[in-house]
Scaffold this active site. Structure first.
Site, PDB file in Angstrom:
ATOM      1  N   LYS A 146      -2.368  -1.598  -3.748  1.00 44.17           N
ATOM      2  CA  LYS A 146      -3.334  -0.327  -3.584  1.00 44.17           C
ATOM      3  C   LYS A 146      -2.333   0.835  -3.853  1.00 44.17           C
ATOM      4  CE  LYS A 146      -5.778   1.855  -0.293  1.00 44.17           C
ATOM      5  NZ  LYS A 146      -6.329   1.929   0.999  1.00 44.17           N
TER       6      LYS A 146
ATOM      7  N   ARG B 152       1.501   9.629   5.893  1.00 43.16           N
ATOM      8  CA  ARG B 152       1.803   8.318   6.260  1.00 43.16           C
ATOM      9  C   ARG B 152       2.842   7.726   5.788  1.00 43.16           C
ATOM     10  NH1 ARG B 152      -3.140   8.099   8.211  1.00 43.16           N
ATOM     11  NH2 ARG B 152      -5.281   8.016   7.176  1.00 43.16           N
TER      12      ARG B 152
ATOM     13  N   TYR C  39     -15.021   1.468  -6.415  1.00 46.60           N
ATOM     14  CA  TYR C  39     -16.558   2.424  -6.422  1.00 46.60           C
ATOM     15  C   TYR C  39     -17.161   2.100  -7.517  1.00 46.60           C
ATOM     16  CZ  TYR C  39     -13.601   3.860  -2.429  1.00 46.60           C
ATOM     17  OH  TYR C  39     -12.606   3.741  -1.297  1.00 46.60           O
TER      18      TYR C  39
ATOM     19  N   ARG D 134     -10.594   9.983   2.453  1.00 46.34           N
ATOM     20  CA  ARG D 134     -10.319  10.718   3.581  1.00 46.34           C
ATOM     21  C   ARG D 134     -11.483  11.478   4.057  1.00 46.34           C
ATOM     22  NH1 ARG D 134      -3.905  11.245   3.403  1.00 46.34           N
ATOM     23  NH2 ARG D 134      -3.632   9.053   3.360  1.00 46.34           N
TER      24      ARG D 134
ATOM     25  N   LYS E  90       0.999  -1.248  -0.014  1.00 39.19           N
ATOM     26  CA  LYS E  90       0.087  -0.023   0.006  1.00 39.19           C
ATOM     27  C   LYS E  90       0.900   1.294   0.025  1.00 39.19           C
ATOM     28  CE  LYS E  90      -3.569   2.417   2.744  1.00 39.19           C
ATOM     29  NZ  LYS E  90      -4.453   2.342   3.639  1.00 39.19           N
TER      30      LYS E  90
ATOM     31  N   SER F 209     -10.309   5.772  -4.388  1.00 36.40           N
ATOM     32  CA  SER F 209     -11.125   6.817  -4.464  1.00 36.40           C
ATOM     33  C   SER F 209     -10.460   7.993  -5.529  1.00 36.40           C
ATOM     34  CB  SER F 209     -11.343   7.698  -3.082  1.00 36.40           C
ATOM     35  OG  SER F 209     -10.158   8.012  -2.673  1.00 36.40           O
TER      36      SER F 209
ATOM     37  N   GLU G 225       7.550  -6.909   0.967  1.00 34.20           N
ATOM     38  CA  GLU G 225       6.251  -6.840   1.744  1.00 34.20           C
ATOM     39  C   GLU G 225       5.211  -8.046   1.486  1.00 34.20           C
ATOM     40  OE1 GLU G 225       5.535  -4.675   4.053  1.00 34.20           O
ATOM     41  OE2 GLU G 225       6.624  -2.722   3.881  1.00 34.20           O
TER      42      GLU G 225
END
Ligand code: PBG
Length: 325
Positions: free
Chosen positions: A251, A220, A316, A207, A197, A277, A236
């Site tokens: 992602k 982040r 979505y 958010r 990610k 998003s 990872e």
């Protein structure tokens, strides 16, 4: 005589020929719909940054899940927006937390006909907006956080989740969650790890949707991946598989198709991709200005994600595309 070989063109001549030789097929079976459940609202609230997407009430969520099921979508992933946030995100594991209640509602309404995935993180639940617990030194404390992730996994499994999906990018999160689940005999609950990610600029609309602002203008970047790195994603992924992930996720999707394609080569486990998003919002915004044909670009994006190696896609667009397919 040197005629060009026109074999490739011949096979593109008609829609039926193209259909016959298509290498990638996008199906409704590939789609998972992200849904938002918000505590303390009487009617669904549209999300301005994500046109067509809503924050649901418990009632409207049940209806949405039934409708998605009736058009053939196999799964949903739930995100909660609690009324009360605190430093530890305790609503994330409270038995009466909004996601736990919603999971029970959905299970009761739909039985086993739909796969229920619970996003497992604390950022929607903490007053500082980070995906983990802030330690004494003011930074996100990895080990305290994964202990809490274990508790959240247990609460979500107890409420009926088929799959828990840790999205916080803490080291050792998969092992901690697997141990916590097994301790309470939730051996059948699967883990879909957001393994690779990235600290992406494409999460902005999300958010807003979950009412998260990171305290003090923070980001982040100390736990999500640097977008300059591809090999690191494979490290990872390998770590998560070794810790017991049942499925892994990349992602966002479109900017990271190279990572997806390499991931496909190193694992036979199911791979998910999250068309996030911002990827959705860019399609909607461009279509709104008549710059692109929304339906064509949506199909192109989702098909490309499958072509690169994904087995399923969190998007979505799930409902709209299922209706087209
Ligand atoms: C973290 C989480 C995020 C998304 C899914 N899970 C946001 C973040 O990392 O800041 C983003 C999804 C999207 O943009 O559609 N719980």
């Amino acid at each position: 005589m040197s005629f060009p070989n026109k074999r490739l063109r011949r096979l593109r001549r008609t829609p039926a020929l193209r259909r016959l030789v298509a290498e990638t097929r996008l199906s409704v079976d590939d789609l998972v719909a992200p849904l938002f459940i918000r505590e303390g609202i009487e009617t669904p609230v549209p999300i301005p940054s994500l046109s067509g997407v809503k924050q649901h009430t418990r009632e409207s969520l049940i209806n949405e899940v039934k409708e998605l099921n009736s058009i053939g979508i196999p799964g949903i992933i739930l995100f909660g927006i609690p009324e009360q946030k605190d430093s530890h995100g305790s609503q994330a594991w409270d038995p009466n937390g909004i996601v736990q209640l919603a999971l029970q509602d959905c299970r009761e309404a739909i039985g086993e006909d739909m796969v229920l995935i619970a996003d497992l993180c604390v950022d929607e639940y903490t007053d500082h907006g980070h995906c983990g617990i802030i330690g004494e030194d003011g930074t996100v404390n990895n080990d305290q956080t994964i202990e809490i992730y274990g508790k959240i996994a247990q609460a979500q499994a107890r409420a009926g989740a088929d799959i828990v999906a840790p999205s916080g990018m803490m080291d050792g999160q998969v092992r901690a969650i697997r141990n916590a689940l097994d301790e309470e005999n939730f051996e059948e609950t699967s883990i879909l790890s957001y393994s690779a990610k990235y600290a992406s600029g494409l999460y902005g609309p999300f958010r807003d949707a979950v009412d998260v602002t990171i305290a003090d203008g923070g980001d982040r970047k100390t736990y999500q991946q640097d977008w300059r790195n591809g090999r690191e994603a494979l490290a990872e992924i390998r770590a998560d598989i070794e810790e017991g992930a049942d499925m892994i996720m990349i992602k966002p999707a479109i900017p990271y198709l190279d990572v997806l394609s390499k991931a496909r080569q190193i694992t036979d486990l199911p791979i998910a991709a999250y068309h996030v998003s911002g990827e959705y919002a860019m399609i909607k915004a461009a279509a709104n200005q008549n710059l692109i044909d929304e339906r064509i670009v949506a199909l192109e994006h989702l098909t490309a994600i499958k072509r690169a190696g994904a087995d399923f896609i969190l998007t979505y667009l799930a409902r709209e595309i299922a209706e087209v397919l």
